[in-house]
Design an enzyme around this catalytic site. Structure first.
Site, mmCIF file in Angstrom:
data_model
loop_
_atom_site.group_PDB
_atom_site.id
_atom_site.type_symbol
_atom_site.label_atom_id
_atom_site.label_comp_id
_atom_site.label_asym_id
_atom_site.label_seq_id
_atom_site.Cartn_x
_atom_site.Cartn_y
_atom_site.Cartn_z
ATOM 1 C CD GLU A 85 15.703 -85.449 -32.210
ATOM 2 O OE1 GLU A 85 16.247 -85.026 -31.545
ATOM 3 O OE2 GLU A 85 15.429 -86.961 -31.873
ATOM 4 C CE LYS A 280 20.498 -85.201 -30.251
ATOM 5 N NZ LYS A 280 19.483 -85.670 -30.480
HETATM 6 C C1 MEV Z 1 18.071 -88.690 -30.845
HETATM 7 O O1 MEV Z 1 17.989 -87.744 -31.395
HETATM 8 C C2 MEV Z 1 17.995 -89.564 -30.047
HETATM 9 C C3 MEV Z 1 18.457 -91.423 -29.198
HETATM 10 O O2 MEV Z 1 19.789 -91.657 -30.789
HETATM 11 C C4 MEV Z 1 18.655 -91.852 -28.116
HETATM 12 C C5 MEV Z 1 19.494 -93.106 -27.846
HETATM 13 O O3 MEV Z 1 20.145 -93.680 -28.759
HETATM 14 O O4 MEV Z 1 19.161 -93.704 -26.995
HETATM 15 C C6 MEV Z 1 17.127 -91.921 -30.176
#
Ligand code: MEV
Length: 438
Positions: A85, A280
């Site tokens: 990612e 996540k």
């Molecule tokens: C993206 O991989 C992770 C986020 O969505 C986490 C969050 O929203 O805290 C940016």
């Protein structure tokens, strides 16, 4: 019409590829080329990777990157991360740098007990079962002495076995709930071997227990398996600083940033839709280190998400407070990790990752992984409550878009420069590329 294949696993690698090409890929020469392109040029390394699992046709690369400047309990570490990612490693590095000048991460392993169960059905007299268990517990423990010999030398082993009555959940359902200390190994094989031996001993001893009637003698073992829910294998990590040293920019003061950050955490604490995404983001950091160090990210994921709903509803794993002008941000999570055994002794890159981390014990790796999770969450929430995540994310994603459009090195250089001052979107990149090319 595709016919099922028998004996697939017995075919040679090339034969498996040919079957696949013929059956599903219209004999595509390109697919074959790509599968082979990812073979390691060193036959021994290739064979090593093929033997990690079955029916291997090729290798699947993921980037192996590094996030430097992590000050953890006073020691400066660079953390290896494996992730596909964009912006995860950049975000971790930024958070590391930020906290490095504010005291760093304080982290503590709270306990390291792992567990597993022998699940069985017994529909007889409960008092007899309890008497049987108390008289048999020593034999159960003795029966695994060969399996536990080496682990005991390292200071680990079986901690306890309890008989648990689960008949309120399922008719006749009891279990042996067993706890273990597995020191520097994750311990899955050790725990499962012990549990299967406990199950055998349980059956044999029950059969010989005089007070049991025939039905009771034949209590039925359903399964014996470790649990990936490890709420007694916990690590706690925290950062803190005076609000006056917290983030600020031309649009947001330290105080407003702190308030918004706290509210964002509160939202994740009360709203499962947000909590899942919030967590996540934490797992973006955790999984990347768990993967790079050859640990089982599925086990870690399952255990952590279960812990996130231990009080009945799914909630944020991180918490924050603001008291007497001091901002605190912390997380407590379960982590069952190993730094010996499994892939840690086998995968060449995993060995390098552990060397980068100064050959940590399992406890130290728990600390490092937890730090990566908290850092990732700090970076994500900081972006979310200020500029939003797309600005940083799309900047990092620019390279993926350029690659997907087959941009040349010169085109890349020109457009990276251009997008320093312009918004990255898929269509903007395509448009700019077309302009250059025309
Ligand atoms: C993206 O991989 C992770 C986020 O969505 C986490 C969050 O929203 O805290 C940016």
């Amino acid at each position: 019409m595709i016919t099922p294949i028998t004996g697939f696993s017995k075919l040679k690698k090339e034969e498996k590829i040919d079957w696949l090409l013929k059956t599903y890929l219209q004999n595509s020469e390109n697919s074959k080329k790509v599968l082979k392109q990812y073979w390691n040029h060193d036959d021994a390394v290739q064979q090593l990777h093929e033997e990690f699992t079955e029916n291997t046709l090729s290798n699947f690369y993921l980037p192996f990157g590094i996030a430097p400047n992590f000050l953890i309990n006073g020691e400066l570490l660079a953390i290896p991360m494996t992730t596909e990612e964009s912006s995860v490693i950049a975000a971790a590095s930024k958070a590391a740098k930020f906290w490095q000048t504010r005291g760093g991460f304080k982290v503590e392993v709270l306990n390291t007990t792992k567990n597993g169960q022998v699940h069985f059905i017994y529909k007889g007299d409960k008092e007899k079962l309890e008497k049987f268990f108390s008289e048999t517990k020593e034999s159960l423990l003795d029966s695994v002495s060969d399996i536990t010999k080496n682990m005991r030398k390292r200071g680990g082993g079986v901690l306890d076995i309890e008989l648990l009555d689960k008949t309120n959940l399922l008719d006749g359902y009891y279990q042996l709930h067993c706890t273990f200390e597995t020191k520097d190994s994750m311990g899955a094989n050790f725990i499962n071997s012990c549990l299967e031996k406990f199950a055998d001993t349980l059956k044999t001893e029950a059969n010989n227990f005089e007070s049991f009637n025939d039905a009771e003698k034949h209590l039925e073992v359903i399964m014996s398996i470790l649990s990936n829910y490890v709420p007694e294998c916990l690590v706690r990590v925290e950062v803190s600083c005076p609000v006056s040293e917290l983030y600020e920019d031309k649009d947001i003061s330290h105080e407003v940033f702190a308030e918004k950050f706290l509210t964002a955490i509160k939202i994740a604490e009360v709203e499962p839709y947000r909590a899942v995404t919030h967590n996540k983001g934490i797992m973006n950091g955790i999984d990347a280190v768990v993967l790079a160090t050859g640990n089982d990210f599925r086990a870690v994921e399952a255990g952590i998400h279960a812990y996130a709903c231990k009080d009945g509803s799914y909630t944020s794993l991180t918490h924050a407070s603001l008291e007497n002008g001091v901002f605190k941000f912390w997380m407590e999570i379960p982590l069952a990790l190993g730094t010996v055994g499994g892939l840690t002794n086998l995968h060449p890159l995993v060995k390098v990752a552990l060397e980068i981390l100064q050959k940590p014990s399992a406890r130290e790796l728990m600390e490092i992984v937890a730090v990566a999770g908290l850092a990732q969450n700090f970076a994500a929430v900081k972006s979310l409550v200020t500029n939003g995540i797309q600005q940083g994310h799309m900047k990092m994603h620019l390279m993926n878009i350029l690659n997907s459009q087959n941009a040349t090195p010169t085109e890349k250089e020109e457009l990276i420069h251009y997008f320093k001052k312009h918004t990255v979107t898929h269509s903007n990149v395509a448009e700019q590329l077309e302009q250059i090319r025309n």
